[in-house]
Design a protein around this motif. Structure first.
Motif, PDB file in Angstrom:
ATOM      1  N   CYS A  24       0.870  -1.183   0.000  1.00  0.00           N
ATOM      2  CA  CYS A  24       0.000   0.000   0.000  1.00  0.00           C
ATOM      3  C   CYS A  24       0.903   1.228   0.000  1.00  0.00           C
ATOM      4  N   LEU A  25       1.156   1.756  -1.152  1.00  0.00           N
ATOM      5  CA  LEU A  25       2.057   2.897  -1.290  1.00  0.00           C
ATOM      6  C   LEU A  25       1.283   4.128  -1.716  1.00  0.00           C
ATOM      7  N   LYS A  26       1.664   5.264  -1.154  1.00  0.00           N
ATOM      8  CA  LYS A  26       1.069   6.541  -1.532  1.00  0.00           C
ATOM      9  C   LYS A  26       2.190   7.555  -1.672  1.00  0.00           C
ATOM     10  N   LEU A  27       2.078   8.399  -2.686  1.00  0.00           N
ATOM     11  CA  LEU A  27       3.043   9.473  -2.846  1.00  0.00           C
ATOM     12  C   LEU A  27       2.788  10.530  -1.786  1.00  0.00           C
ATOM     13  N   PRO A  28       3.848  11.176  -1.303  1.00  0.00           N
ATOM     14  CA  PRO A  28       3.641  12.237  -0.325  1.00  0.00           C
ATOM     15  C   PRO A  28       2.890  13.410  -0.947  1.00  0.00           C
ATOM     16  N   LYS A  29       2.145  14.114  -0.121  1.00  0.00           N
ATOM     17  CA  LYS A  29       1.425  15.297  -0.599  1.00  0.00           C
ATOM     18  C   LYS A  29       2.435  16.304  -1.111  1.00  0.00           C
ATOM     19  N   GLU A  30       2.229  16.753  -2.324  1.00  0.00           N
ATOM     20  CA  GLU A  30       3.163  17.682  -2.942  1.00  0.00           C
ATOM     21  C   GLU A  30       2.468  19.009  -3.188  1.00  0.00           C
ATOM     22  N   GLU A  31       3.075  20.046  -2.670  1.00  0.00           N
ATOM     23  CA  GLU A  31       2.561  21.389  -2.881  1.00  0.00           C
ATOM     24  C   GLU A  31       2.925  21.814  -4.298  1.00  0.00           C
ATOM     25  N   SER A  32       1.938  22.173  -5.069  1.00  0.00           N
ATOM     26  CA  SER A  32       2.169  22.514  -6.463  1.00  0.00           C
ATOM     27  C   SER A  32       2.670  23.951  -6.582  1.00  0.00           C
ATOM     28  N   ARG A  33       3.826  24.106  -7.189  1.00  0.00           N
ATOM     29  CA  ARG A  33       4.397  25.424  -7.453  1.00  0.00           C
ATOM     30  C   ARG A  33       4.403  25.648  -8.958  1.00  0.00           C
ATOM     31  N   HIS A  34       4.391  26.912  -9.345  1.00  0.00           N
ATOM     32  CA  HIS A  34       4.375  27.258 -10.767  1.00  0.00           C
ATOM     33  C   HIS A  34       5.695  26.873 -11.422  1.00  0.00           C
ATOM     34  N   ILE A  35       5.587  26.227 -12.571  1.00  0.00           N
ATOM     35  CA  ILE A  35       6.765  25.873 -13.363  1.00  0.00           C
ATOM     36  C   ILE A  35       6.662  26.640 -14.671  1.00  0.00           C
ATOM     37  N   GLY A  36       7.603  27.534 -14.904  1.00  0.00           N
ATOM     38  CA  GLY A  36       7.578  28.368 -16.099  1.00  0.00           C
ATOM     39  C   GLY A  36       8.226  27.686 -17.291  1.00  0.00           C
ATOM     40  N   ILE A  37       8.556  28.497 -18.271  1.00  0.00           N
ATOM     41  CA  ILE A  37       9.095  27.984 -19.532  1.00  0.00           C
ATOM     42  C   ILE A  37      10.429  27.261 -19.330  1.00  0.00           C
ATOM     43  N   TRP A  38      11.269  27.786 -18.443  1.00  0.00           N
ATOM     44  CA  TRP A  38      12.574  27.155 -18.205  1.00  0.00           C
ATOM     45  C   TRP A  38      12.386  25.785 -17.556  1.00  0.00           C
ATOM     46  N   GLY A  39      11.483  25.700 -16.593  1.00  0.00           N
ATOM     47  CA  GLY A  39      11.207  24.422 -15.945  1.00  0.00           C
ATOM     48  C   GLY A  39      10.614  23.411 -16.908  1.00  0.00           C
ATOM     49  N   GLN A  40       9.748  23.878 -17.815  1.00  0.00           N
ATOM     50  CA  GLN A  40       9.154  22.985 -18.800  1.00  0.00           C
ATOM     51  C   GLN A  40      10.219  22.455 -19.769  1.00  0.00           C
ATOM     52  N   ARG A  41      11.142  23.322 -20.161  1.00  0.00           N
ATOM     53  CA  ARG A  41      12.222  22.882 -21.058  1.00  0.00           C
ATOM     54  C   ARG A  41      13.090  21.827 -20.374  1.00  0.00           C
ATOM     55  N   HIS A  42      13.398  22.058 -19.093  1.00  0.00           N
ATOM     56  CA  HIS A  42      14.238  21.098 -18.371  1.00  0.00           C
ATOM     57  C   HIS A  42      13.482  19.786 -18.155  1.00  0.00           C
ATOM     58  N   LEU A  43      12.187  19.861 -17.911  1.00  0.00           N
ATOM     59  CA  LEU A  43      11.382  18.652 -17.765  1.00  0.00           C
ATOM     60  C   LEU A  43      11.438  17.820 -19.043  1.00  0.00           C
ATOM     61  N   ARG A  44      11.288  18.472 -20.183  1.00  0.00           N
ATOM     62  CA  ARG A  44      11.371  17.759 -21.468  1.00  0.00           C
ATOM     63  C   ARG A  44      12.755  17.126 -21.639  1.00  0.00           C
ATOM     64  N   TYR A  45      13.808  17.860 -21.246  1.00  0.00           N
ATOM     65  CA  TYR A  45      15.174  17.327 -21.322  1.00  0.00           C
ATOM     66  C   TYR A  45      15.327  16.097 -20.422  1.00  0.00           C
ATOM     67  N   LEU A  46      14.801  16.181 -19.193  1.00  0.00           N
ATOM     68  CA  LEU A  46      14.902  15.050 -18.269  1.00  0.00           C
ATOM     69  C   LEU A  46      14.187  13.822 -18.826  1.00  0.00           C
ATOM     70  N   LYS A  47      13.005  14.005 -19.375  1.00  0.00           N
ATOM     71  CA  LYS A  47      12.240  12.879 -19.906  1.00  0.00           C
ATOM     72  C   LYS A  47      12.950  12.211 -21.073  1.00  0.00           C
ATOM     73  N   GLN A  48      13.654  12.997 -21.888  1.00  0.00           N
ATOM     74  CA  GLN A  48      14.292  12.437 -23.082  1.00  0.00           C
ATOM     75  C   GLN A  48      15.702  11.926 -22.829  1.00  0.00           C
ATOM     76  N   HIS A  49      16.476  12.619 -21.967  1.00  0.00           N
ATOM     77  CA  HIS A  49      17.901  12.305 -21.860  1.00  0.00           C
ATOM     78  C   HIS A  49      18.354  11.859 -20.472  1.00  0.00           C
ATOM     79  N   ARG A  50      17.590  12.139 -19.441  1.00  0.00           N
ATOM     80  CA  ARG A  50      17.987  11.769 -18.070  1.00  0.00           C
ATOM     81  C   ARG A  50      16.827  11.030 -17.401  1.00  0.00           C
ATOM     82  N   LYS A  51      16.455   9.906 -17.963  1.00  0.00           N
ATOM     83  CA  LYS A  51      15.257   9.179 -17.534  1.00  0.00           C
ATOM     84  C   LYS A  51      15.346   8.678 -16.098  1.00  0.00           C
TER      85      LYS A  51
END
Length: 125
Positions: A24-51
């Motif tokens: 029975c696993l649950k992810l910890p409650k995560e406070e959502s913070r705004h992710i702008g254009i730079w964060g979105q670019r890095h997220l795409r990079y992580l998904k493609q190159h740093r899995k």
């Protein structure tokens, strides 16, 4: 068979699903913070190159905070670079008032250079 069991060795509860006990696993409650254009670019990079790093951050519940902090860092660096480059090249309000199109051209050039620096220093590393 019991619906739930507790394993004292690892401290986890298990739930009976069919013939198997699943944790029975649950992810910890995560406070959502705004992710702008730079964060979105890095997220795409992580998904493609740093899995692996992406998976670790996602599973631990730290992905949003990581991307939001990186976004803030990148924004600060970007604005500081634009300001410093404009000052170094003598681009000011007088040029803007005298020749608006030249000012736009020079500021776009500076902005593009600053984007390249931020991308190479923070986003794609």
């Amino acid at each position: 068979m019991d619906k739930y069991i507790y394993d004292e060795k690892n401290g986890l509860w298990y739930e009976l699903q069919g013939d198997y006990y699943l944790p029975c696993l649950k992810l910890p409650k995560e406070e959502s913070r705004h992710i702008g254009i730079w964060g979105q670019r890095h997220l795409r990079y992580l998904k493609q190159h740093r899995k692996v790093l992406y998976s670790e951050l996602l599973i631990s519940g730290k992905l949003n905070d990581y991307l939001a902090d990186l976004n803030e860092q990148a924004e600060k660096l970007f604005f500081r670079l634009v300001k410093q480059m404009a000052k170094a090249e003598g681009i000011n309000e007088q040029l803007k008032a005298a020749d608006f199109m030249a000012w736009i051209s020079k500021m776009n050039n500076i902005r593009n250079r600053a984007i390249e620096i931020v991308n190479s220093e923070i986003i794609y590393t």
